[in-house]
Every structure is written in structure tokens, then in C-alpha cells.
Design an enzyme around this catalytic site. Structure first.
Site, PDB file in Angstrom:
ATOM      1  N   THR A 104       0.829  -1.216   0.000  1.00 55.47           N
ATOM      2  CA  THR A 104       0.000   0.000   0.000  1.00 55.47           C
ATOM      3  C   THR A 104       0.864   1.268   0.000  1.00 55.47           C
ATOM      4  OG1 THR A 104      -0.172  -0.073   2.432  1.00 55.47           O
ATOM      5  CG2 THR A 104      -1.941  -1.112   1.176  1.00 55.47           C
ATOM      6  N   GLY A 105       2.150   1.128   0.231  1.00 55.25           N
ATOM      7  CA  GLY A 105       3.067   2.275   0.149  1.00 55.25           C
ATOM      8  C   GLY A 105       3.393   2.579  -1.308  1.00 55.25           C
ATOM      9  N   VAL A 114       8.189  -7.523   5.478  1.00 53.25           N
ATOM     10  CA  VAL A 114       8.702  -7.830   6.819  1.00 53.25           C
ATOM     11  C   VAL A 114       8.019  -9.043   7.461  1.00 53.25           C
ATOM     12  CG1 VAL A 114       9.580  -5.512   7.261  1.00 53.25           C
ATOM     13  CG2 VAL A 114       7.250  -6.093   8.001  1.00 53.25           C
ATOM     14  N   SER A 127       2.043  -1.552   7.713  1.00 57.10           N
ATOM     15  CA  SER A 127       0.681  -2.131   7.763  1.00 57.10           C
ATOM     16  C   SER A 127      -0.220  -1.342   6.832  1.00 57.10           C
ATOM     17  CB  SER A 127       0.080  -2.036   9.172  1.00 57.10           C
ATOM     18  OG  SER A 127      -1.239  -2.558   9.184  1.00 57.10           O
ATOM     19  N   TYR A 161      -7.674  -5.447  11.201  1.00 57.50           N
ATOM     20  CA  TYR A 161      -6.772  -4.353  11.563  1.00 57.50           C
ATOM     21  C   TYR A 161      -6.698  -4.200  13.080  1.00 57.50           C
ATOM     22  CZ  TYR A 161      -4.688   0.355  11.387  1.00 57.50           C
ATOM     23  OH  TYR A 161      -3.866   1.444  11.537  1.00 57.50           O
ATOM     24  N   TYR A 194       7.796  -9.141  24.499  1.00 58.40           N
ATOM     25  CA  TYR A 194       9.245  -9.036  24.242  1.00 58.40           C
ATOM     26  C   TYR A 194       9.913  -8.141  25.269  1.00 58.40           C
ATOM     27  CZ  TYR A 194      10.174 -11.756  20.069  1.00 58.40           C
ATOM     28  OH  TYR A 194      10.378 -12.795  19.205  1.00 58.40           O
ATOM     29  N   ARG A 200      -9.978   7.051   2.717  1.00 51.16           N
ATOM     30  CA  ARG A 200     -10.122   7.748   3.996  1.00 51.16           C
ATOM     31  C   ARG A 200     -10.795   9.092   3.785  1.00 51.16           C
ATOM     32  NH1 ARG A 200      -4.694   6.279   7.340  1.00 51.16           N
ATOM     33  NH2 ARG A 200      -3.685   6.333   5.313  1.00 51.16           N
TER      34      ARG A 200
HETATM   35  N1  UDP Z   1     -16.235   8.667   5.899  1.00 49.24           N
HETATM   36  C1  UDP Z   1     -17.237   9.307   5.175  1.00 49.24           C
HETATM   37  N2  UDP Z   1     -17.113   9.393   3.824  1.00 49.24           N
HETATM   38  C2  UDP Z   1     -16.029   8.905   3.147  1.00 49.24           C
HETATM   39  C3  UDP Z   1     -15.013   8.272   3.884  1.00 49.24           C
HETATM   40  C4  UDP Z   1     -15.155   8.161   5.270  1.00 49.24           C
HETATM   41  O1  UDP Z   1     -18.237   9.783   5.750  1.00 49.24           O
HETATM   42  O2  UDP Z   1     -16.001   9.036   1.911  1.00 49.24           O
HETATM   43  C5  UDP Z   1     -16.374   8.578   7.359  1.00 49.24           C
HETATM   44  C6  UDP Z   1     -16.219   7.169   7.908  1.00 49.24           C
HETATM   45  O3  UDP Z   1     -17.455   6.494   7.895  1.00 49.24           O
HETATM   46  C7  UDP Z   1     -15.704   7.452   9.309  1.00 49.24           C
HETATM   47  C8  UDP Z   1     -14.906   8.734   9.161  1.00 49.24           C
HETATM   48  O4  UDP Z   1     -15.325   9.323   7.945  1.00 49.24           O
HETATM   49  O5  UDP Z   1     -16.807   7.688  10.184  1.00 49.24           O
HETATM   50  C9  UDP Z   1     -13.421   8.488   9.108  1.00 49.24           C
HETATM   51  O6  UDP Z   1     -13.176   7.486   8.168  1.00 49.24           O
HETATM   52  P1  UDP Z   1     -11.731   7.062   7.694  1.00 49.24           P
HETATM   53  O7  UDP Z   1     -11.902   5.972   6.689  1.00 49.24           O
HETATM   54  O8  UDP Z   1     -10.945   8.248   7.293  1.00 49.24           O
HETATM   55  O9  UDP Z   1     -10.995   6.503   8.991  1.00 49.24           O
HETATM   56  P2  UDP Z   1     -11.466   5.717  10.295  1.00 49.24           P
HETATM   57  O10 UDP Z   1     -11.427   6.739  11.359  1.00 49.24           O
HETATM   58  O11 UDP Z   1     -12.825   5.159  10.116  1.00 49.24           O
HETATM   59  O12 UDP Z   1     -10.440   4.666  10.430  1.00 49.24           O
END
Ligand code: UDP
Length: 326
Positions: free
Chosen positions: A53-54, A75, A93, A163, A177, A204
């Protein structure tokens, strides 16, 4: 207060300069910023990443740096490196819900086998070890804001469990450890972080909303948008990680920005900052999406002298600039 006194107060030793540091996940969003910071502090860095994913472009600017070396390495396979190793920073990750839902087994592998391999590397070289854990350890929290002593509310078999449990296992292995082999370990629980080098399509909320707003497409709020998050700019986070790495704190430390807002408020903020005319549409809320999240950073303030400094609008402007250049 002179700098040395402050370092000792934070538990940072004076001989903390010119370390040789192994960073897993070096080509990731946060990992690459951590490498930048370590190089800027004068350390030598060996960055590992399998590029699942990087992205190579995240480390391309470091390619000619005399103190940086990049190795394409998964890794979860045995890691053998020559020479002195002073510290291992294990950041590898998948981290966005879209990425870990697409790679659930790899996510569990890197938290388990990957963490074991990196801990073994630290143990063999008597190096210190930092693992980047997550606020997802708290699951859909019933305590608010989240303090490190809260044990969390995680669905162990839900879609996000790959996750959450991977990171919880990584924390448990790290403590084992430390207790069994005396490895000097640190555990960072990272809350929502944003900034340049996030993947535009990682799903995200920050890249998703910015991309939609900049294109003038509807902003996709999941659920009614009343769920909350607290967003930390990446340079603030990396500063906290660096201080933690050099500290003697063995138990988890929250690193995040306590400024909390609803996702609907966040959508409106993005619309305002980008000057976008995008509307807002609602999509179904993903399963087990945490309803609220805000770090209690009392501990980080106390033991690291750390708190976020970058205001949300400033950090978002820098992130917008980055996305506009892509
Ligand atoms: N979210 C959203 N629309 C999007 C993507 C995410 O409303 O297009 C919401 C998601 O449901 C969560 C929050 O934004 O409540 C943060 O989501 P993200 O995937 O960034 O990270 P999370 O905090 O869930 O790991």
C-alpha cells in the site's frame, strides 16, 4: 530551560544522536514522513517496504541522501540486516479501512509475523523498538475521550477486526518481548492523521472529501455524519513518535489531535476551504464504524512534553496544495 534538561525530562538520552534506525513501512504516508524527520535529526535510516500500500514516490526524494537506504522487503518474511542497529521503528501495515478490507490476511500477517520479525531484529541487535499501533484498539469506544487505560470495545470477528486485532496482537507481542527479553519498547496509538502523501484513493475521509470537493463532485458522508473524528497533521504526529521513540515509556501512548468534530462538520469545513460548490450526499455507514473518537493526550503532554501545534485549516491547506499538484 536548556535543551538537554528538557530532553532528560522527556526521558530522551543525550547520546540519542546519529542512530542507525530501521523503519518498516518507510514508503507509506506516515512512514515516509518519519524517515524525513529521522534524517533531518542526523540519523541514518534503512527504510523497508513491500509497496503493498506504500508508494515508491513517497521515498523518491530521499534516494540520493547519503544516510538513507531503501530496501523492498516484506517484513512478514525473515529480515536480515548487517551492521549496527540502534532502533527499529515498525510502521508497516495497511492503514486505511479500504486498504485493510482489501488485504485482511496481509494486515493480520504484518501485525503478527511482521511484528515478531521486527522485534527479533531489535532483540538480536539490542536495539530499541517502537511499534505504531492505533486508536482502532479502542474499537467503537464506550468511553470518551479515549484514555490509554481504556481496554476498548472491538468486534473480534467484524470486517475491521483484521486491523484492530492485528494491532492489539502487535501491542501484546511488544509487551511480551519487553517483559521476557528486556527489549526497550514503545507503543504509539495513532489517531486519525492527515497530510501530504496520503493516497488520493485510499478511501479515507480526508483524501476522499478533498478529492470530491476539488472536482466539484458530491461529498460522500457515510451515515448521517454525526460520528466524530479528531484530525492530527502529520508533522505533529511524527514529532510525537520521535519523542516517544527516545523515551522510556513502555505502555501505550495516544498521539492525536484532541480537536473533535462530526464528519458532517468536517465536510462543511472542506467545502469552505476549497471554495467548492459540491453538494453533500449520504451513503450507508460501514459496519462497526466507530461513532466517536477523540484522544486524551494528557499522558503524551506529561511524559513527552508533546501536543499538536498545526491548526486544522493550516494543515488542510498544505494537504490541498499537495493534492492539487498531483
Ligand atoms: N467517511 C465518510 N465518507 C467517506 C469516507 C469516510 O463519511 O467518503 C467517514 C467514515 O465512515 C468514518 C470517518 O469518515 O466515520 C473516518 O473514516 P476514515 O476511513 O478516514 O478513517 P477511520 O477513522 O474510520 O479509520
Amino acid at each position: 530551560m536548556c535543551e538537554t534538561t528538557q530532553l532528560i525530562e522527556w526521558g530522551i538520552s543525550e547520546d540519542s544522536h546519529t542512530l542507525r534506525i530501521i523503519v518498516s513501512g518507510a514508503a507509506g504516508f506516515v512512514g515516509s514522513h518519519m524517515c524525513d524527520r529521522l534524517l533531518a535529526e542526523g540519523h541514518t535510516v534503512v527504510g523497508l517496504d513491500n509497496l503493498l500500500t506504500g508508494a515508491e514516490r513517497n521515498v523518491a526524494h530521499m534516494a540520493g541522501h547519503p544516510a538513507f537506504r531503501f530496501i523492498r522487503q516484506d517484513v512478514t518474511r525473515p529480515v536480515e540486516l548487517d551492521g549496527v542497529i540502534d532502533a527499529v521503528v515498525h510502521m508497516a501495515s495497511p492503514a486505511s479501512p479500504r486498504d485493510y478490507l482489501e488485504h485482511p490476511i496481509e494486515t493480520l500477517d504484518v501485525g503478527s509475523a511482521g511484528t515478531r520479525n521486527m522485534l527479533e531484529l531489535a532483540r538480536a541487535h539490542q536495539a530499541r523498538f517502537l511499534v505504531t499501533s492505533t486508536s482502532e484498539c479502542y474499537g467503537d469506544p464506550t468511553e470518551h475521550p479515549q484514555v490509554e487505560t481504556y481496554w476498548g470495545n472491538v468486534n473480534p470477528v467484524g470486517p475491521r477486526s483484521c486491523y484492530d486485532e492485528s494491532k492489539r496482537f502487535a501491542e501484546a507481542l511488544t509487551m511480551a518481548y519487553h517483559r521476557t527479553h528486556g527489549v526497550e519498547t514503545n507503543i504509539a496509538r495513532i489517531f486519525n492523521t492527515y497530510g501530504p502523501r496520503m493516497k488520493l484513493n485510499d478511501g479515507r475521509v480526508v483524501p476522499a472529501f478533498l478529492d470530491q470537493a476539488l472536482r466539484g463532485e458530491p461529498i460522500t458522508v457515510f451515515g448521517d455524519g454525526s460520528q466524530t473524528r479528531s484530525f492530527c497533521y502529520v508533522s505533529d504526529l511524527v514529532d510525537g513518535l520521535y519523542r516517544l521513540m527516545l523515551s522510556d515509556e513502555r505502555y501505550p501512548v495516544n498521539l492525536g489531535n484532541p480537536q473533535e468534530m462530526t464528519i458532517l462538520e468536517f465536510a462543511e469545513r472542506i467545502r469552505r476551504l476549497t471554495g467548492s460548490k459540491s453538494g453533500i450526499i449520504h451513503h450507508p455507514l460501514p459496519q462497526d464504524d466507530p461513532k466517536q473518537r477523540q484522544p486524551d493526550i494528557t499522558k503524551a503532554r506529561r511524559i513527552l512534553g508533546w501536543e499538536p501545534r498545526v491548526a486544522l485549516d493550516d494543515g488542510l491547506h498544505k494537504t490541498i496544495e499537495y493534492f492539487q499538484k498531483l
